[in-house]
Each structure stands twice: as C-alpha cells, then as structure tokens.
Design a protein around this motif. Structure first.
Motif, mmCIF file in Angstrom:
data_model
loop_
_atom_site.group_PDB
_atom_site.id
_atom_site.type_symbol
_atom_site.label_atom_id
_atom_site.label_comp_id
_atom_site.label_asym_id
_atom_site.label_seq_id
_atom_site.Cartn_x
_atom_site.Cartn_y
_atom_site.Cartn_z
ATOM 1 N N HIS A 166 0.847 -1.191 0.000
ATOM 2 C CA HIS A 166 0.000 0.000 0.000
ATOM 3 C C HIS A 166 0.884 1.243 0.000
ATOM 4 N N ILE A 167 0.873 1.986 -1.103
ATOM 5 C CA ILE A 167 1.677 3.196 -1.196
ATOM 6 C C ILE A 167 0.814 4.349 -1.684
ATOM 7 N N LYS A 168 1.252 5.562 -1.409
ATOM 8 C CA LYS A 168 0.601 6.752 -1.937
ATOM 9 C C LYS A 168 1.335 7.164 -3.205
ATOM 10 N N GLY A 169 0.590 7.307 -4.294
ATOM 11 C CA GLY A 169 1.228 7.616 -5.551
ATOM 12 C C GLY A 169 1.574 6.344 -6.310
ATOM 13 N N GLU A 170 2.462 6.470 -7.280
ATOM 14 C CA GLU A 170 2.885 5.349 -8.097
ATOM 15 C C GLU A 170 4.322 4.969 -7.772
ATOM 16 N N VAL A 171 4.752 3.824 -8.272
ATOM 17 C CA VAL A 171 6.161 3.450 -8.168
ATOM 18 C C VAL A 171 6.947 4.370 -9.091
ATOM 19 N N ASN A 172 8.018 4.963 -8.565
ATOM 20 C CA ASN A 172 8.761 5.947 -9.353
ATOM 21 C C ASN A 172 9.371 5.311 -10.598
ATOM 22 N N ARG A 173 9.488 6.119 -11.673
ATOM 23 C CA ARG A 173 10.001 5.616 -12.947
ATOM 24 C C ARG A 173 11.494 5.901 -13.119
ATOM 25 N N LYS A 174 12.139 6.379 -12.076
ATOM 26 C CA LYS A 174 13.569 6.683 -12.154
ATOM 27 C C LYS A 174 14.441 5.523 -11.687
ATOM 28 N N GLY A 175 13.800 4.452 -11.226
ATOM 29 C CA GLY A 175 14.551 3.285 -10.781
ATOM 30 C C GLY A 175 15.193 3.447 -9.416
ATOM 31 N N ILE A 176 14.679 4.371 -8.619
ATOM 32 C CA ILE A 176 15.266 4.620 -7.296
ATOM 33 C C ILE A 176 14.636 3.672 -6.277
ATOM 34 N N ARG A 177 15.485 2.940 -5.592
ATOM 35 C CA ARG A 177 14.994 1.967 -4.606
ATOM 36 C C ARG A 177 15.860 1.952 -3.367
ATOM 37 N N LYS A 178 15.325 1.321 -2.341
ATOM 38 C CA LYS A 178 16.103 1.027 -1.135
ATOM 39 C C LYS A 178 17.014 -0.154 -1.416
ATOM 40 N N MET A 179 18.080 -0.246 -0.684
ATOM 41 C CA MET A 179 18.849 -1.486 -0.708
ATOM 42 C C MET A 179 18.017 -2.580 -0.038
ATOM 43 N N THR A 180 18.282 -3.795 -0.400
ATOM 44 C CA THR A 180 17.573 -4.925 0.201
ATOM 45 C C THR A 180 18.291 -5.358 1.481
ATOM 46 N N PRO A 181 17.622 -6.098 2.362
ATOM 47 C CA PRO A 181 18.309 -6.641 3.536
ATOM 48 C C PRO A 181 19.531 -7.474 3.162
ATOM 49 N N ARG A 182 19.458 -8.223 2.053
ATOM 50 C CA ARG A 182 20.613 -9.028 1.654
ATOM 51 C C ARG A 182 21.790 -8.131 1.266
ATOM 52 N N GLU A 183 21.524 -7.011 0.636
ATOM 53 C CA GLU A 183 22.603 -6.078 0.309
ATOM 54 C C GLU A 183 23.205 -5.491 1.585
ATOM 55 N N TRP A 184 22.366 -5.212 2.582
ATOM 56 C CA TRP A 184 22.893 -4.738 3.868
ATOM 57 C C TRP A 184 23.737 -5.823 4.529
ATOM 58 N N ALA A 185 23.311 -7.070 4.416
ATOM 59 C CA ALA A 185 24.104 -8.172 4.975
ATOM 60 C C ALA A 185 25.485 -8.192 4.331
ATOM 61 N N ARG A 186 25.536 -8.036 3.031
ATOM 62 C CA ARG A 186 26.820 -8.038 2.327
ATOM 63 C C ARG A 186 27.662 -6.824 2.716
ATOM 64 N N LEU A 187 27.020 -5.689 2.950
ATOM 65 C CA LEU A 187 27.764 -4.499 3.383
ATOM 66 C C LEU A 187 28.438 -4.713 4.728
ATOM 67 N N GLN A 188 27.919 -5.633 5.525
ATOM 68 C CA GLN A 188 28.511 -5.956 6.822
ATOM 69 C C GLN A 188 29.410 -7.188 6.750
ATOM 70 N N GLY A 189 29.561 -7.750 5.562
ATOM 71 C CA GLY A 189 30.477 -8.869 5.408
ATOM 72 C C GLY A 189 29.890 -10.236 5.699
ATOM 73 N N PHE A 190 28.554 -10.353 5.770
ATOM 74 C CA PHE A 190 27.929 -11.656 5.988
ATOM 75 C C PHE A 190 27.791 -12.377 4.650
ATOM 76 N N PRO A 191 28.169 -13.651 4.587
ATOM 77 C CA PRO A 191 28.059 -14.405 3.331
ATOM 78 C C PRO A 191 26.607 -14.656 2.959
ATOM 79 N N ASP A 192 26.398 -15.029 1.707
ATOM 80 C CA ASP A 192 25.034 -15.172 1.211
ATOM 81 C C ASP A 192 24.288 -16.368 1.776
ATOM 82 N N ASN A 193 24.983 -17.315 2.401
ATOM 83 C CA ASN A 193 24.257 -18.412 3.043
ATOM 84 C C ASN A 193 23.851 -18.075 4.474
ATOM 85 N N PHE A 194 24.052 -16.825 4.876
ATOM 86 C CA PHE A 194 23.560 -16.367 6.177
ATOM 87 C C PHE A 194 22.044 -16.241 6.067
ATOM 88 N N ILE A 195 21.336 -16.944 6.941
ATOM 89 C CA ILE A 195 19.871 -16.991 6.884
ATOM 90 C C ILE A 195 19.271 -15.725 7.483
#
Length: 419
Positions: A354-383
């Motif tokens: 549920h959002i107000k407005g539309e999804v932006n067409r500029k491709g701007i997004r938040k990083m995902t939790p998995r990207e944050w995990a990688r930023l902290q050095g956690f491997p991809d098999n970290f659950i």
C-alpha cells in the motif's frame, strides 16, 4: 505464556518437544548444553539442561523416562543445533564468549579464525531468532541479571562485546570500577573481573571518544588498565571500507590483554589492498517492486533535502552509485534513505504494498536486507528468518565482520605466541 509444541517422528516413534516461552533462559541452556555435548563445557550447563530435557520430551513409558532422554530424541536435538550454516569448527583452537551478540558478527569472525563460542547473550527476541537459525544456539537474555552471568563458564580465552555506551556518574570521583554501576559497561567489567579472560575485544560507536566530553572512554580505559589489570593500547577507530566491504562505517575498537601475558605492544591490522564498491554487493537479479520508492515518498525526500540545503545543512537522502561505497547503515529510516540506489532493471511497476502515488520511474529503490548483509560482510548463506524491518535493524546494529576478523586475528596471534 502459551508454549508451542512440535511432534517429530523417527523410526516410527513419536515424541514431542515443547519450545519454551521466550522470557526465560531454558532454550539458551539447552542449546548451549547441546553445542558443548562433546567437551568439558557441557558440564557447566548439565544440571539445569537435564531437568529441562525431562520437561520437553514426552516419553512412552516410565522405563524410558529413567534415562536422561531417549537416544532418538537426543540425536535429533543434537542434529538440530549442529545442522546450521555456521557450526563450530571441528578442531577449534580457542574459546570465546559473545556479549551483546546481536546476530553474531563477532561469532562469525571468531569461528572463521578457529574459535568456539561457549556463551552468548542477546536480549532482543528477533535477533535471537536470527542467531539460532545460523549458529544453532539461542543466546541467553539480559546480561545485567546475576542469573544470566552465572551461566558463563570459566576458562575461555577472549571476551567479545559490542556494548552500548552510556554516561557514567563520575563527578568528583576517580572514574573507577564502582563509578560505572548502572551502566552496561559495568556488567562487562564485572564479568572480566570474575572470569579473567586472556584478552578482551570491545567495539563501540566512534562517538565514544567524545562521549560525555571524553570522560566515558577515560573511565573505561582506567577500569580496564588499573582496576582489572589489562594492557590496553590506545583504542583505534577502524573503518569497514578498509577491510573489503563497500561501507563507510567507523567504529572504535578497544583491545586488551591480561597483564600476566606480558603483552606490551599491539598493532592494529593494515587496510586490505583490494577496494570494493556497491556493484560488488548489488543484487544480481531484479528485486521485488516493494523496494522501489513511490513517487510521493520520493518527492517528500526531495523537498526535505531542499529545505535543509536552503539553511546550509547537508541533511537528506543520498543515492549511492554502483562505483561508490555506501554511507554507514544504521537503525532507522535515515539508514535506508542515506543509501538509496538506482536500479533501472525494474519492468513491472505494479505496487505490491500500500503506497501513496505510483512506483517511481527513475529506478530509485532502497537497498535490500541481503545487500545490507553483504555491506557488513555476511556471506550469502547467512539466513535471514525475520521480516525486512527487523532485518534492517539487525544488520544496522551489527559489527562489520571482515574488520572484526582482521583485528581478532592479531589478538589471537599474540595470545598463542604467549602460551
């Protein structure tokens, strides 16, 4: 509180394991006991663990109940705590405890270096869930409680703690051990005083240096050096970006060695030669639409930044390019808003939340939790077993694993050289 019950079946036999309510330490006692089932640390948890095992296993008859637990049930319990992404190294060479453990960044680094965790504490229930999913162990709860401290075994080598900092009431006093009462550092110091580990490794925010006009750090160092008897070199601010992750994250590290080891110098690790950028941790596939900002939310961020810019302030959102490094990821909305990215691979702009407005067409997004995990050095098999909101909080609060590991390796090398 209601207990959850699961029924497991092996070789045609059924038994029930009741998962105990969260607010006590029974799950922690059991998993610590099982994790140490093949070594001497087991004895430290055995008395209470024995009673709890009798409570959670449903036996077929009185004869079976005379045993500690049926072999089938015990083998399944042992399997559950060991069949995890990050088990204890088989031939571990040192032991450590993990205080204010979060999701186990310290533990990840220490296990990578051949260490065995013999006690861990973390009060946040969602963080406990992530910790158990990855290490097979439920952390003990509130470390300020004497009952929790009593579960800490003797004869471990390193105490690790990413403790929160608080101001100390030291007006008119010398800033010693007693002056830290009522703070979480006091509990760390109390454990050090009682257990006397060979080394300590503490992590905190960079602002600890100036906290309470420098009195907080001054008191901590005075307690460690003079009251507790540790050689503590000058603390150092370490930036995660120098150790293989694309994140500008500065944290202060405090290390110490028990005086009888006669360590009189310590060199923090040098920066890694290889530098990485966000593209090294960016999701390889198109991410769900829910991570893309709405047009209205994006405009709100733009307006907010413009208002601050007109006042000469640098506050507001930031977009990280693929060839750049992120700002520090922190708890709260600004941790995400200061680390937006452009990802134009999106093809379906249909909102999934549920959002107000539309999804932006500029491709701007938040990083995902998995990207944050990688930023902290956690491997991809970290659950990541929790919802996004909890995941962002957990990774934002975590230590950067590669930076911790590089420093820990120096500590361990010195300890082994003195034995």
């Amino acid at each position: 509180m209601k207990e959850n019950i699961s029924i497991d079946e092996f070789d045609g036999k059924k038994f029930k394991i009741r998962f105990i309510k969260e607010e006590d330490n029974r799950k922690a006692v059991l998993t610590h006991y099982l994790h140490n089932y093949d070594n001497g640390v087991k004895d430290h948890f055995e008395e209470e663990a024995t009673e709890y095992l009798k409570q959670i296993v449903e036996y077929k008859n009185e004869e079976e109940k005379q045993n500690l637990v049926s072999d089938i049930a015990l083998q399944q319990l042992l399997f559950e705590v060991r069949d995890v992404p990050f088990p204890t190294p088989e031939n571990y060479t040192f032991k450590f405890i993990d205080l204010f453990a979060g999701i186990g960044g310290f533990r990840m680094a220490m296990q990578n270096l051949g260490g065995k965790c013999v006690f861990t504490s973390e009060w946040d229930v969602n963080a406990q869930k992530t910790y158990k999913a990855n290490y097979g162990e439920v952390p003990f709860g509130d470390i300020t409680k004497d009952r929790t401290k009593n579960f800490i075994p003797n004869n471990f080598d390193i105490l690790c703690a990413g403790f929160p900092c608080q101001a100390f009431s030291i007006a008119g006093k010398r800033g010693g051990f007693e002056d830290t009462r009522g703070t979480l550092f006091f509990d760390v110091a109390e454990i050090i005083k009682l257990k006397k580990p060979k080394a300590i490794f503490l992590e905190n925010v960079k602002g600890l240096r100036s906290h309470d006009k420098g009195k907080t750090l001054e008191t901590i160092l005075n307690v460690l050096r003079n009251d507790l008897g540790y050689y503590v070199p000058k603390p150092q601010v370490v930036n995660a970006k120098e150790f293989g992750v694309p994140q500008n994250r500065e944290r202060i590290y405090i290390v110490g060695f028990r005086n009888d080891l006669e360590v009189n110098s310590f060199e923090y690790p040098e920066s890694f030669e290889k530098k990485v950028t966000f593209k090294d941790v960016k999701e390889k596939k198109v991410v769900p639409t829910k991570y893309y900002l709405s047009t209205q939310y994006l405009q709100t961020l733009v307006n907010h930044k413009e208002r601050h810019a007109s006042k000469g302030n640098g506050f507001g959102y930031a977009i990280i390019k693929d060839n750049e490094i992120s700002n520090a990821i922190v708890v709260g909305g600004m941790g995400r808003e200061r680390n937006l990215v452009i990802d134009d691979r999106i093809t379906d702009y249909t909102p999934t939340t549920h959002i107000k407005g539309e999804v932006n067409r500029k491709g701007i997004r938040k990083m995902t939790p998995r990207e944050w995990a990688r930023l902290q050095g956690f491997p991809d098999n970290f659950i990541i077993p929790v919802a996004d909101a909890s995941a962002y909080k957990q990774f934002g609060n975590s230590v950067a694993v590669p930076a911790i590991q590089a420093t820990a390796e120096k500590i361990i090398d010195l300890i082994k050289a003195k034995l």
